[in-house]
Every structure is written in C-alpha cells, then in structure tokens.
Design a protein around this motif. Structure first.
Motif, PDB file in Angstrom:
ATOM      1  N   GLY A 175      -2.529   3.541  -4.773  1.00 11.20           N
ATOM      2  CA  GLY A 175      -1.282   2.838  -5.044  1.00 11.20           C
ATOM      3  C   GLY A 175      -1.225   1.489  -4.342  1.00 11.20           C
ATOM      4  O   GLY A 175      -0.249   1.186  -3.659  1.00 11.20           O
ATOM      5  N   PRO A 214      -6.939   7.164  -6.468  1.00 10.09           N
ATOM      6  CA  PRO A 214      -6.016   6.023  -6.372  1.00 10.09           C
ATOM      7  C   PRO A 214      -5.160   6.071  -5.108  1.00 10.09           C
ATOM      8  O   PRO A 214      -4.793   7.150  -4.640  1.00 10.09           O
ATOM      9  CB  PRO A 214      -5.149   6.158  -7.628  1.00 10.09           C
ATOM     10  CG  PRO A 214      -5.164   7.625  -7.921  1.00 10.09           C
ATOM     11  CD  PRO A 214      -6.543   8.091  -7.538  1.00 10.09           C
ATOM     12  N   TRP A 217      -0.703  -2.314  -4.415  1.00 11.72           N
ATOM     13  CA  TRP A 217       0.005  -3.249  -5.271  1.00 11.72           C
ATOM     14  C   TRP A 217      -0.548  -4.653  -5.101  1.00 11.72           C
ATOM     15  O   TRP A 217      -0.972  -5.044  -4.012  1.00 11.72           O
ATOM     16  CB  TRP A 217       1.500  -3.229  -4.940  1.00 11.72           C
ATOM     17  CG  TRP A 217       2.077  -1.874  -5.056  1.00 11.72           C
ATOM     18  CD1 TRP A 217       1.746  -0.907  -5.977  1.00 11.72           C
ATOM     19  CD2 TRP A 217       3.058  -1.271  -4.207  1.00 11.72           C
ATOM     20  NE1 TRP A 217       2.477   0.233  -5.763  1.00 11.72           N
ATOM     21  CE2 TRP A 217       3.282   0.045  -4.680  1.00 11.72           C
ATOM     22  CE3 TRP A 217       3.775  -1.725  -3.093  1.00 11.72           C
ATOM     23  CZ2 TRP A 217       4.201   0.889  -4.085  1.00 11.72           C
ATOM     24  CZ3 TRP A 217       4.688  -0.872  -2.499  1.00 11.72           C
ATOM     25  CH2 TRP A 217       4.903   0.421  -2.987  1.00 11.72           C
ATOM     26  N   HIS A 271       0.850  -1.192   0.000  1.00 12.20           N
ATOM     27  CA  HIS A 271       0.000   0.000   0.000  1.00 12.20           C
ATOM     28  C   HIS A 271       0.886   1.243   0.000  1.00 12.20           C
ATOM     29  O   HIS A 271       1.453   1.615   1.020  1.00 12.20           O
ATOM     30  CB  HIS A 271      -0.900  -0.021   1.237  1.00 12.20           C
ATOM     31  CG  HIS A 271      -2.134   0.803   1.115  1.00 12.20           C
ATOM     32  ND1 HIS A 271      -2.091   2.169   0.985  1.00 12.20           N
ATOM     33  CD2 HIS A 271      -3.448   0.470   1.107  1.00 12.20           C
ATOM     34  CE1 HIS A 271      -3.324   2.637   0.923  1.00 12.20           C
ATOM     35  NE2 HIS A 271      -4.163   1.618   0.992  1.00 12.20           N
ATOM     36  N   LEU A 272       0.979   1.893  -1.169  1.00  9.24           N
ATOM     37  CA  LEU A 272       1.867   3.048  -1.301  1.00  9.24           C
ATOM     38  C   LEU A 272       1.404   4.219  -0.441  1.00  9.24           C
ATOM     39  O   LEU A 272       2.214   4.867   0.224  1.00  9.24           O
ATOM     40  CB  LEU A 272       1.935   3.470  -2.767  1.00  9.24           C
ATOM     41  CG  LEU A 272       2.799   4.698  -3.077  1.00  9.24           C
ATOM     42  CD1 LEU A 272       4.247   4.455  -2.667  1.00  9.24           C
ATOM     43  CD2 LEU A 272       2.710   5.050  -4.562  1.00  9.24           C
TER      44      LEU A 272
END
Length: 224
Positions: A220, A218, A222, A155-156
């Motif tokens: 981010g 968004p 992954w 999780h960015l």
C-alpha cells in the motif's frame, strides 16, 4: 512486478528511486552495496513482540515472561540495532531511526528483567514500580505516534503497523497504572496483531529483493 528505476544524479551523489518502491519515507538513496536490512529488523521486531504478547494474553497458562529476556537482548535488541546502523549509510533516515530506537527499547526492557541489573530490586513499593513501568511505556507510546507522522501519507502498511503498536503500548501502560489484567490482555492482543503485520511487511520486502520471487506482497505504497 514493480520495477525500481535508478537514475544516477552525480550532482547530488545519490540515486533516485521510483515512488512505487518499497520505501516508507524518502525516495532518495545514497549509493551503497549494503543490502536492504529491513527484513532482518522487521522479523526480529515481529518475533519479539509476538512472543511477549503471547505471554501477555497468558497463552498456555504462562504468567512469567522472563523467557523474553534472551529474545529482547539478541533479536529485538541487537539485530534491530544492527539493522538501524546499516540503514544509515543507505540514507534511510526513517529506517535507521526506527530500527535503532526499537532495538534500544527491547534491550532496555530486557535490562529491567535481569536480576543483576538491580532495576526491579530498587523498588520496595510495588505501586511505585508499576507507575514507573507505566511511564516507561507511555514514553514509547509517544515515540511510536511520532513515527506515524512521516509515513501516514506514503506507506499504508507501516501506518497500520505503528498504529497497532501505539495502541498496544498505550494499553500496557494503562494496565500498569490500573493493575487491570484484562487491559494487559487487550494490549497483548494488539501486540500479537502488530507482530503479524511486521511479519507481513518483512516478507514483502524480502520478496521484493528477489528477482524471481513467485509472488509479490503489496504494502500500500502511495505515490507522492
């Protein structure tokens, strides 16, 4: 629009969520009627962090931050604690631990500023007080770094949020140890950015809960 696939698993008694769902750590959820408490916890955290950080950079010439007490008790503290408790039955280990921990952080911080608590009055030496506050902030810096580990590869947005928060806490701890106001302001700047990122994530999760939202934000996330 990203759709979440939910396949009931009777053997495990839970639902499997698609890897693209807005879930920072685990993609498994127990069946629950409880709505996602994430936005409530994030907005409360963001608002309290942002306000205190504005005081730390002396916005509008404010040097006394005691107005934060009410926010820290009820918004950053109580609402986050409730968000954490609601995450437990949903099976979100990360959300439950993080929200309840930071809720406790804000309530404990507010307690030190309440005269009736006697916390500040117990220190007759200012140097000892600042060292004690510095150690308090170092502990929460360590906790925040530990929270980065479960999300760093998935999780960015949460990784960035916790990274900025850890830097803010570290700078504020250094400011307590050294007494340098410039370091306090630097910690305040990182705190402001942290609050804005938390607002961003909260808006994203709230939009994701709406089927007819006019936009998606968004985060981010992954794939595994």
């Amino acid at each position: 629009m990203t759709k979440t696939s939910m396949n009931d698993d009777p053997e495990k008694g839970r639902q499997e969520f698609d890897p693209t769902t807005a879930d920072p750590v685990s993609y498994a959820r127990r069946p629950s009627r409880i709505a996602n408490p994430g936005p409530a916890g994030l907005f409360s955290f963001a608002s309290t962090t942002f306000l205190l950080s504005m005081y730390n950079v002396n916005t509008r010439g404010i040097h006394t931050s005691n107005v934060i007490v009410g926010m820290a008790v009820f918004a950053g503290g109580l609402v986050q604690l409730l968000a954490g408790m609601w995450e437990f039955p949903r099976g979100n280990v990360f959300g439950a631990t993080a929200f309840s921990s930071y809720g406790a952080f804000w309530m404990s911080y507010a307690t030190t500023l309440i005269p009736g608590s006697g916390v500040l009055a117990a220190y007759s030496d200012d140097t000892e007080l600042h060292n004690a506050l510095g150690m308090y902030l170092i502990v929460w810096f360590m906790v925040t770094v530990m929270f980065i580990l479960p999300v760093i590869r998935r999780h960015l947005a949460f990784t960035v949020l916790l990274s900025f928060l850890s830097v803010a806490l570290l700078l504020l701890a250094i400011a307590e140890f050294t007494g340098m106001p410039t370091v306090t302001k630097a910690g305040g700047v990182f705190g402001i950015i942290t609050g804005l990122i938390a607002y961003y994530i909260g808006v994203s999760e709230m939009m994701a809960a709406e089927e007819s939202a006019f936009m998606r934000v968004p985060l981010g996330i992954w794939s595994r």
